[in-house]
Design a protein around this motif. Structure first.
Motif, PDB file in Angstrom:
ATOM      1  N   LEU A 102       0.821  -1.212   0.000  1.00  0.00           N
ATOM      2  CA  LEU A 102       0.000   0.000   0.000  1.00  0.00           C
ATOM      3  C   LEU A 102       0.858   1.267   0.000  1.00  0.00           C
ATOM      4  O   LEU A 102       0.371   2.342  -0.351  1.00  0.00           O
ATOM      5  N   LEU A 103       2.127   1.138   0.420  1.00  0.00           N
ATOM      6  CA  LEU A 103       3.031   2.300   0.526  1.00  0.00           C
ATOM      7  C   LEU A 103       2.394   3.405   1.365  1.00  0.00           C
ATOM      8  O   LEU A 103       2.492   4.595   1.070  1.00  0.00           O
ATOM      9  N   ARG A 104       1.780   3.010   2.440  1.00  0.00           N
ATOM     10  CA  ARG A 104       0.958   3.899   3.260  1.00  0.00           C
ATOM     11  C   ARG A 104       1.736   5.128   3.752  1.00  0.00           C
ATOM     12  O   ARG A 104       1.169   6.217   3.894  1.00  0.00           O
ATOM     13  N   ASP A 105       3.011   4.963   4.013  1.00  0.00           N
ATOM     14  CA  ASP A 105       3.776   6.038   4.648  1.00  0.00           C
ATOM     15  C   ASP A 105       4.492   6.954   3.667  1.00  0.00           C
ATOM     16  O   ASP A 105       5.467   7.626   4.021  1.00  0.00           O
ATOM     17  N   THR A 106       3.981   7.014   2.452  1.00  0.00           N
ATOM     18  CA  THR A 106       4.481   7.973   1.465  1.00  0.00           C
ATOM     19  C   THR A 106       4.108   9.395   1.882  1.00  0.00           C
ATOM     20  O   THR A 106       3.072   9.624   2.503  1.00  0.00           O
ATOM     21  N   ASP A 107       4.943  10.355   1.518  1.00  0.00           N
ATOM     22  CA  ASP A 107       4.583  11.775   1.688  1.00  0.00           C
ATOM     23  C   ASP A 107       3.749  12.192   0.476  1.00  0.00           C
ATOM     24  O   ASP A 107       4.222  12.860  -0.443  1.00  0.00           O
ATOM     25  N   TRP A 108       2.487  11.798   0.492  1.00  0.00           N
ATOM     26  CA  TRP A 108       1.625  11.916  -0.678  1.00  0.00           C
ATOM     27  C   TRP A 108       1.463  13.354  -1.150  1.00  0.00           C
ATOM     28  O   TRP A 108       1.113  14.243  -0.376  1.00  0.00           O
ATOM     29  N   HIS A 109       1.730  13.568  -2.441  1.00  0.00           N
ATOM     30  CA  HIS A 109       1.442  14.819  -3.167  1.00  0.00           C
ATOM     31  C   HIS A 109       2.249  16.024  -2.686  1.00  0.00           C
ATOM     32  O   HIS A 109       1.956  17.168  -3.065  1.00  0.00           O
ATOM     33  N   ILE A 110       3.279  15.799  -1.873  1.00  0.00           N
ATOM     34  CA  ILE A 110       4.049  16.935  -1.376  1.00  0.00           C
ATOM     35  C   ILE A 110       4.755  17.668  -2.507  1.00  0.00           C
ATOM     36  O   ILE A 110       4.845  18.906  -2.521  1.00  0.00           O
ATOM     37  N   ASP A 111       5.272  16.927  -3.485  1.00  0.00           N
ATOM     38  CA  ASP A 111       5.921  17.599  -4.616  1.00  0.00           C
ATOM     39  C   ASP A 111       4.935  18.465  -5.387  1.00  0.00           C
ATOM     40  O   ASP A 111       5.274  19.560  -5.847  1.00  0.00           O
ATOM     41  N   ALA A 112       3.681  18.030  -5.495  1.00  0.00           N
ATOM     42  CA  ALA A 112       2.656  18.837  -6.171  1.00  0.00           C
ATOM     43  C   ALA A 112       2.323  20.094  -5.359  1.00  0.00           C
ATOM     44  O   ALA A 112       2.093  21.164  -5.926  1.00  0.00           O
TER      45      ALA A 112
END
Length: 264
Positions: free
Chosen positions: A38-48
């Motif tokens: 699931l890659l739950r601990d990604t910093d989702w959408h921070i680059d965006a």
């Protein structure tokens, strides 16, 4: 997949993105369990969130996922927060302490050594090179380390995380003016904020933050509730809250650019 993507600019500000990458090589993905995938601990959408907020900013982005190896951990494996729960150089669990590897598939010392050489080291070689390049131009380089995390994670911290979590390792990693400018603009937004709370700056901030050498570093850990539609899969970005957050982040970054000539 190359370990790192560099977008080169001419301002004194360098943005680091150690945890937005989602690439996991197939041999490693095959060893992850369903939770790990699931890659739950990604910093989702921070680059965006930070994209095109200011012209001329350099960005250094790790393309690999933190489950491959964590680009914001000491390569020697030393804990960032001794005595507190945290994940390691190659995590064995999620931030909820749930296992991410299939039975018998957790990485051993040889795996970790290979991943250090293939992923962690190239990312930091690129980041170090950009910091040196920017300092050569301006006499100073300011690293702004971009992060996010779920707002409620009982295994790591009590209660609900503030929207803005600013880390300078107790003021050691940057000039006082940098710390003050970021905190001031976060407070002016009316959002919840804290300085050197649960997150005081990871290895990146502590390693590159050498104010006496013209190298300043500050970490911004955003609570994901400030910009995601949900902190559960599929972790989508909420356009309205993200736009509001960007309206605060832009002047935060601008304040650092404005300060640079006074620090050189």
């Amino acid at each position: 997949m190359h370990p790192v993507t560099v977008t080169r600019g001419d301002s004194p500000l360098v943005l680091a993105f150690p945890h937005t990458g989602t690439h996991v090589p197939d041999p490693i993905r095959d060893r992850l369990n369903d939770e790990g995938r699931l890659l739950r601990d990604t910093d989702w959408h921070i680059d965006a969130l930070y994209r095109d907020l200011l012209p001329g900013v350099t960005a250094v982005k790790a393309n690999f996922h933190r489950y491959v190896i964590d680009a914001n951990r000491d390569p020697a494996g030393v804990s960032l927060y001794p005595g507190q729960t945290t994940t390691g150089l190659v995590p064995e669990t999620t931030f909820d302490n749930a296992p991410i590897w299939r039975e018998g598939c957790a990485p051993d010392e040889d795996d970790i050594a290979r991943r250090l050489a293939e992923w962690h080291a190239p990312y930091h070689a690129a980041l170090s090179a950009e910091m040196e390049r920017v300092r050569a131009i301006h006499g100073v380089a300011i690293l702004y380390d971009c992060h996010s995390i779920r707002s409620v994670i009982p295994w790591l911290f009590d209660g609900t995380l503030p929207d803005f979590n600013v880390g300078t390792n107790g003021g050691k990693t940057c000039a006082p003016a940098i710390e003050a400018a970021v905190v001031e603009r976060c407070a002016a937004s009316g959002r919840s904020n804290v300085l050197n709370g649960r997150f005081r700056g990871g290895w990146t901030t502590r390693h590159y933050g050498r104010p006496a050498e013209g190298m300043h570093a500050i970490q911004m850990e955003l609570a994901q509730s400030s910009h995601l539609a949900s902190e559960e899969p599929p972790f989508g970005l909420d356009p309205e809250t993200a736009a509001d957050l960007r309206a605060t982040l832009a002047p935060v970054l601008q304040s650092l650019v404005d300060l640079a000539p006074t620090l050189a």
